[in-house]
Scaffold this motif. Structure first.
Motif, mmCIF file in Angstrom:
data_model
loop_
_atom_site.group_PDB
_atom_site.id
_atom_site.type_symbol
_atom_site.label_atom_id
_atom_site.label_comp_id
_atom_site.label_asym_id
_atom_site.label_seq_id
_atom_site.Cartn_x
_atom_site.Cartn_y
_atom_site.Cartn_z
ATOM 1 N N ILE A 126 82.720 31.115 95.609
ATOM 2 C CA ILE A 126 83.846 31.603 95.792
ATOM 3 C C ILE A 126 84.412 32.461 94.655
ATOM 4 O O ILE A 126 84.185 32.120 93.445
ATOM 5 C CB ILE A 126 84.731 30.264 95.827
ATOM 6 N N GLY A 127 84.759 33.713 94.737
ATOM 7 C CA GLY A 127 85.351 34.498 93.723
ATOM 8 C C GLY A 127 84.340 35.748 93.819
ATOM 9 O O GLY A 127 83.059 35.815 94.126
ATOM 10 N N ALA A 128 84.878 36.817 92.961
ATOM 11 C CA ALA A 128 83.909 37.992 92.858
ATOM 12 C C ALA A 128 84.211 38.669 91.628
ATOM 13 O O ALA A 128 84.288 39.830 91.289
ATOM 14 C CB ALA A 128 84.164 38.946 93.929
ATOM 15 N N GLY A 129 84.419 37.900 90.507
ATOM 16 C CA GLY A 129 85.032 38.497 89.091
ATOM 17 C C GLY A 129 83.833 38.437 88.341
ATOM 18 O O GLY A 129 82.823 38.416 88.848
ATOM 19 N N GLY A 130 84.033 38.366 86.878
ATOM 20 C CA GLY A 130 83.140 38.457 86.001
ATOM 21 C C GLY A 130 81.980 36.979 86.236
ATOM 22 O O GLY A 130 80.906 37.252 86.038
ATOM 23 N N ALA A 131 82.621 35.958 86.160
ATOM 24 C CA ALA A 131 81.736 34.824 86.510
ATOM 25 C C ALA A 131 80.926 34.895 87.641
ATOM 26 O O ALA A 131 79.782 34.568 87.659
ATOM 27 C CB ALA A 131 82.876 33.428 86.361
ATOM 28 N N ALA A 132 81.634 35.441 88.709
ATOM 29 C CA ALA A 132 80.834 35.353 90.077
ATOM 30 C C ALA A 132 79.676 36.241 89.731
ATOM 31 O O ALA A 132 78.496 35.965 90.444
ATOM 32 C CB ALA A 132 81.757 36.097 91.183
ATOM 33 N N ARG A 133 79.721 37.427 88.990
ATOM 34 C CA ARG A 133 78.686 38.316 88.906
ATOM 35 C C ARG A 133 77.487 37.653 88.348
ATOM 36 O O ARG A 133 76.262 37.925 88.691
ATOM 37 C CB ARG A 133 79.186 39.488 88.107
ATOM 38 N N ALA A 134 77.876 36.898 87.130
ATOM 39 C CA ALA A 134 76.702 36.367 86.576
ATOM 40 C C ALA A 134 76.058 35.194 87.377
ATOM 41 O O ALA A 134 74.763 35.174 87.495
ATOM 42 C CB ALA A 134 77.361 35.438 85.396
ATOM 43 N N VAL A 135 76.852 34.550 88.316
ATOM 44 C CA VAL A 135 76.184 33.350 89.251
ATOM 45 C C VAL A 135 75.419 34.118 90.213
ATOM 46 O O VAL A 135 74.408 33.772 90.650
ATOM 47 C CB VAL A 135 77.540 32.665 89.883
ATOM 48 N N LEU A 136 75.878 35.231 90.902
ATOM 49 C CA LEU A 136 75.029 35.758 91.997
ATOM 50 C C LEU A 136 73.903 36.574 91.233
ATOM 51 O O LEU A 136 72.908 36.661 91.811
ATOM 52 C CB LEU A 136 76.219 37.139 92.343
ATOM 53 N N PHE A 137 73.897 36.941 90.064
ATOM 54 C CA PHE A 137 72.706 37.584 89.378
ATOM 55 C C PHE A 137 71.585 36.466 89.140
ATOM 56 O O PHE A 137 70.451 36.628 89.439
ATOM 57 C CB PHE A 137 73.206 38.193 87.948
ATOM 58 N N ALA A 138 72.005 35.613 88.773
ATOM 59 C CA ALA A 138 71.147 34.117 88.611
ATOM 60 C C ALA A 138 70.492 33.631 90.268
ATOM 61 O O ALA A 138 69.413 33.451 90.357
ATOM 62 C CB ALA A 138 71.923 32.903 87.968
ATOM 63 N N LEU A 139 71.488 33.636 91.069
ATOM 64 C CA LEU A 139 70.973 33.152 92.433
ATOM 65 C C LEU A 139 69.979 34.379 92.946
ATOM 66 O O LEU A 139 69.130 34.137 93.672
ATOM 67 C CB LEU A 139 72.197 33.326 93.270
ATOM 68 N N SER A 140 70.075 35.657 92.750
ATOM 69 C CA SER A 140 69.362 36.697 92.802
ATOM 70 C C SER A 140 67.811 36.392 92.397
ATOM 71 O O SER A 140 66.833 37.057 93.080
ATOM 72 C CB SER A 140 69.883 38.161 92.835
ATOM 73 N N ARG A 141 67.746 35.682 91.636
ATOM 74 C CA ARG A 141 66.485 35.657 91.018
ATOM 75 C C ARG A 141 65.641 34.433 91.582
ATOM 76 O O ARG A 141 64.706 33.741 90.953
ATOM 77 C CB ARG A 141 66.418 35.452 89.461
ATOM 78 N N LEU A 142 66.311 33.548 92.071
ATOM 79 C CA LEU A 142 66.016 31.986 92.709
ATOM 80 C C LEU A 142 65.447 32.137 94.095
ATOM 81 O O LEU A 142 64.963 30.869 94.582
ATOM 82 C CB LEU A 142 67.006 31.049 92.408
ATOM 83 N N GLY A 143 65.585 33.175 94.937
ATOM 84 C CA GLY A 143 64.961 33.058 96.227
ATOM 85 C C GLY A 143 65.767 32.122 97.056
ATOM 86 O O GLY A 143 65.179 31.444 97.986
ATOM 87 N N VAL A 144 67.052 32.291 96.948
ATOM 88 C CA VAL A 144 67.988 31.435 97.999
ATOM 89 C C VAL A 144 68.203 32.125 99.108
ATOM 90 O O VAL A 144 67.702 33.225 99.569
ATOM 91 C CB VAL A 144 69.156 31.291 97.378
ATOM 92 N N GLY A 145 68.543 31.277 100.028
ATOM 93 C CA GLY A 145 68.940 31.867 101.513
ATOM 94 C C GLY A 145 69.978 32.709 101.413
ATOM 95 O O GLY A 145 70.259 33.195 100.373
ATOM 96 N N PRO A 146 70.731 32.774 102.549
ATOM 97 C CA PRO A 146 71.908 33.504 102.792
ATOM 98 C C PRO A 146 73.114 33.072 101.869
ATOM 99 O O PRO A 146 73.331 31.883 101.479
ATOM 100 C CB PRO A 146 72.487 33.436 104.292
ATOM 101 N N VAL A 147 73.685 34.140 101.150
ATOM 102 C CA VAL A 147 74.890 33.647 100.252
ATOM 103 C C VAL A 147 76.315 34.096 100.813
ATOM 104 O O VAL A 147 76.348 35.376 101.277
ATOM 105 C CB VAL A 147 74.601 34.428 98.965
ATOM 106 N N THR A 148 77.307 33.346 101.261
ATOM 107 C CA THR A 148 78.570 33.568 101.674
ATOM 108 C C THR A 148 79.275 33.818 100.242
ATOM 109 O O THR A 148 79.500 32.859 99.674
ATOM 110 C CB THR A 148 78.990 32.533 102.407
#
Length: 269
Positions: A126-148
């Motif tokens: 939830i969110g698309a600001g600076g904190a969300a960027r860090a979260v999405l960056f981390a998730l992109s390195r973890l091989g997660v499934g679909p991200v909403t």
């Protein structure tokens, strides 16, 4: 000799617990330095860095909302954070007076859930600001499934998914939650002075984890709702302390006493 110091900057800044955390560690280590909060308005960001970079006692600063993206325009970027995470939360000053930015949020976000296997798992952010960027960056390195990603500006959310190479969907903020193993609130909703985050957790499975990055208040409506559902949860202090520990070492050149985390949490709560 002037006492070395570091700061946390933001607008607002009164809610920040960073001075308590860093002050606690400095005292525990007996390290001669100070850490304080500094209210910096968006139009004062350039002047802030211009003034501080000429102060030999200034070791750097942590950055909170709304400056995590804008601060990149005022400091060096040796780690190429602009093209990866796209936001910084820590700025340090080297001995030559050069200020450089980095980001400890991604590692700080991951630390509390490092033992959870998220491979192929559906995630909601939830969110698309600076904190969300860090979260999405981390998730992109973890091989997660679909991200909403749920956000007021759907196009901005979609752009972030593309930026980090994540498959999923960008939906309006008021959309119903899809089934997910992890829900992360990376917005300011629920923070003191901000509207609450109102969301129905019923679509989530029983083993879902609710992770709220908001830490003021610590007991957010989202976390209350998670407990009411019997879901596991991670509060904002977990990430805050984890990312602060990395920043502390960057700013002061020494490791914080993490064996004192229990006492620190008691102080913060």
């Amino acid at each position: 000799m002037t006492q070395p110091y570091a700061e946390v900057i933001g607008d607002p800044i009164g809610h920040s617990k960073s001075p308590i955390i860093h002050g606690f560690w400095l005292k525990a280590l007996g390290h001669d330095a100070a850490y304080r909060a500094c209210h910096v308005l968006p139009d004062g960001l350039a002047d802030y860095f211009a003034t501080r970079r000429s102060d030999p006692a200034w070791r750097g600063c942590n950055i909170t909302v709304p400056h995590k993206i804008a601060a990149l325009d005022h400091v060096a970027d040796p780690g190429n954070i602009r093209s990866t995470i796209g936001a910084i939360n820590t700025v340090a000053r080297d001995e030559q007076g050069i200020c450089f930015g980095t980001n400890t949020d991604a590692a700080g976000f991951y630390a509390p859930i490092a033992e959870v296997d998220l491979t192929g798992a559906p995630i909601v952010v939830i969110g698309a600001g600076g904190a969300a960027r860090a979260v999405l960056f981390a998730l992109s390195r973890l091989g997660v499934g679909p991200v909403t990603v749920l956000n007021r500006n759907v196009l901005k959310a979609a752009a972030l998914l593309a930026r980090f190479g994540l498959k999923g969907a960008a939906l309006p903020l008021d959309s119903a939650l899809p089934p997910a193993n992890l829900v992360v609130n990376a917005s300011t909703l629920g923070m003191v002075g901000q509207p609450p985050l109102v969301i129905d957790l019923d679509p989530l499975p029983e083993d879902a984890i609710i992770y709220d990055l908001v830490y003021a208040p610590l007991e957010t409506p989202l976390l209350k709702a998670a407990r009411a559902r019997g879901l596991d949860s991670v509060d904002g202090l977990e990430m805050l302390i984890s990312q602060a520990a990395l920043a502390f070492e960057i700013l002061f050149g020494i490791e914080p006493p993490r064996d004192e985390d229990e006492s620190l949490r008691a102080l913060l709560t």
